[in-house]
Design a protein around this motif. Structure first.
Motif: not given
Length: 526
Positions: A176-196, A280-285
């Motif tokens: 079981x792990x937790x980590x921080x991921x850098x995100x950008x809302x404008x490019x969220x559809x192209x960030x692989x780690x945010x996709x199922x 406003x979010x620059x990263x998510x857990x």
């Protein structure tokens, strides 16, 4: 090879059932129930090598460890005769940055994470080496779970809290792990780690047929943190930008792998937590978890590793009637006690204090906690003796009282010697009454005494149960005249007793010398 020991985990301490641990003495070996690593070898690809074989002579008094050094021959014709490639035996010196190679090294190692594994981990050699259609993948403990393109990823923090996707999921290793991921809302559809798709688009190499990762459930999490289970888990929900929010972003993944007893993966499922990300979010857990379950079995929670932990349930079980196998397979099909998790239980007190209404209410016995509970039984003249006695026995002991208790918090069902039989005693008491017509015996109390001892090193002792006694106390009940009633208290109790022997000093006592020192011997100190 005689000096190699893969189960030697504790520093300067004896590991339980580790027969190759140099820190273990003959007294420690006499308490072992099995050798967790019976054979220790070097490189399995060598044509011929020495092998250290460990076993226990249980017929000796006390039991002894047996060590043998044998020659082992590899039957494969494709084996290594000698390790003459000297460069493979040493770490490669790191490349020193220079003005000529600085830009290249910056591109390779300048990111938040980078892969330190050799290029061979990127399994892009299918064209040159197609897998055998009849090959079956059977995994061993700790081996990375392979997929058709690389391995099953379980993102985790490496040197910082940022997520690294290079962490492989290891077979039978619950994580079981937790980590921080850098995100950008404008490019969220192209960030692989945010996709199922990033977590289920690769099939696991498991057998002749590859195992696809199915979606078990999808939970939606709002910006405020509330969660809702979505219907239709077969619908793929991809991240997209809507009204300044990134919706359907993956916040958590929970893998569940089902395998056979031979190490073959037969089923894989993933449960997702999807949420919205504000602009406003620059990263998510993100949180990730993976668990393994053998087919046709139910996972049994442990109560310590290896010794019991105070406050966790005492594990118990029983042997079904007519068990046809010898003693070595006594617990191969461990049946559970009076609750579904295989725990020792006692009567649970209720607000009504009615024994007949409390039947079936059980509370787990927690290690190290002395407990007492009870209820009241209202007896009338119309009650029959034998049905009443059986009902009270069920109230005190439960529907199926266990026969054995695990000596350690992590005792496995197949380790017969790690289970302690419960000694059951019956005591009868007399109840004096002036109104007697006939009498019968009814149980009125159950007392359980658990004796335990500190096992192993004095630095980190482990709690081990060595004896359990369950005492049923019955009383003689005289039958009441018509219209009369009587209330009898029914009690259950558990007592834990530490029977550890005091530690013997490693030095001999200094001799006593009866002399008188001069009055100024300690001058100028008092």
């Amino acid at each position: 090879v005689a000096e190699l020991c893969v189960c030697d985990l504790l520093v300067a301490q004896c590991d339980v059932n580790c027969c190759c641990d140099p820190d273990c003495s003959a007294d420690d070996f006499s308490l072992f129930t099995t050798c967790s690593v019976p054979v220790v070898t070097g490189d399995s690809q060598l044509c011929s090598q020495k092998a250290a074989v460990y076993s226990l002579d249980v017929e000796a008094n006390p039991p002894e460890r047996i060590f043998k050094l044998i020659d082992q021959v590899n039957p494969s014709i494709f084996c290594i005769r000698a390790t003459n490639y000297k460069q493979a035996l040493y770490l490669k010196s790191p490349e020193i940055p220079t003005p000529e190679n600085f830009d290249r090294l910056l591109d390779k190692f300048g990111g938040a994470t980078f892969s330190a594994e050799p290029d061979s981990w990127n399994l892009d050699t299918d064209a040159q080496n197609p897998p055998d259609a009849n090959e079956t993948y059977r995994y061993e403990y700790g081996v990375p779970v392979q997929t058709e393109d690389a391995f099953l990823r379980l993102p985790s923090p490496v040197v910082s809290s940022w997520c690294s996707d290079e962490n492989p999921a290891a077979f039978l290793v619950n994580q079981a792990t937790k980590c921080i991921r850098s995100v950008s809302v404008e490019k969220c559809d192209s960030i692989q780690a945010l996709s199922m798709l990033f977590y289920i688009n690769s099939s696991i190499l498991a057998s002749v047929f590859q195992v696809n990762i199915t979606v078990q459930s999808i939970v939606a999490q709002s910006l405020s943190g509330t969660r809702t289970l979505l219907s239709g888990s077969d619908v793929l929900r991809l991240p997209m930008v809507l009204d300044g929010l990134c919706i359907n972003a993956v916040l958590g993944v929970n893998y569940h792998i089902t395998h056979t007893d031979t190490g073959e993966i037969i089923e894989a499922a993933a449960a997702f937590v999807l949420g919205a990300i504000s602009k406003e979010a620059l990263s998510i857990e993100q949180s990730f978890e993976i668990s393994f379950t053998q087919e046709n079995t139910q996972p049994v929670p442990l109560s310590g590793n290896p010794g019991y932990v105070v406050g966790l349930p005492v594990r118990a079980g029983f042997r079904p009637q007519g068990y046809p196998f010898p003693a070595a397979f006594l617990f191969a099909a461990l049946a559970l006690s009076s609750n579904k998790h295989g725990q020792l239980t006692i009567l649970q007190s209720t607000s009504t204090q009615d024994c007949l209404a409390a039947q079936g209410a059980r509370a787990p016995v927690l290690f190290g906690y002395n407990m007492i509970s009870g209820c009241k039984l209202r007896i009338t003249a119309a009650m029959k003796c034998q049905p009443l006695a059986q009902t009270l026995l069920d109230v005190l002991k439960g529907q199926s009282f266990p026969e054995y208790v695990a000596s350690f918090g992590n005792s496995q069902a197949q380790d017969v010697l790690d289970w302690v039989p419960i000694t059951q005693l019956h005591i009868s008491e007399q109840m004096i009454s002036n109104t007697l017509q006939s009498s019968c015996q009814i149980p009125v109390s159950l007392g359980i005494e658990v004796k335990w001892t500190k096992y192993g090193s004095l630095v980190n002792p482990q709690a081990r149960i060595v004896n359990v006694t369950a005492t049923i106390t019955s009383t003689t009940l005289k039958q009441l005249p018509s219209g009369r009633e009587r209330i009898i208290p029914i009690t259950s109790s558990v007592v834990f007793t530490d029977i550890s022997s005091p530690a013997e000093p490693s030095y001999k006592a200094w001799p006593t010398i009866n002399i008188k020192l001069p009055f100024d011997f300690f001058y100028p100190f008092v």
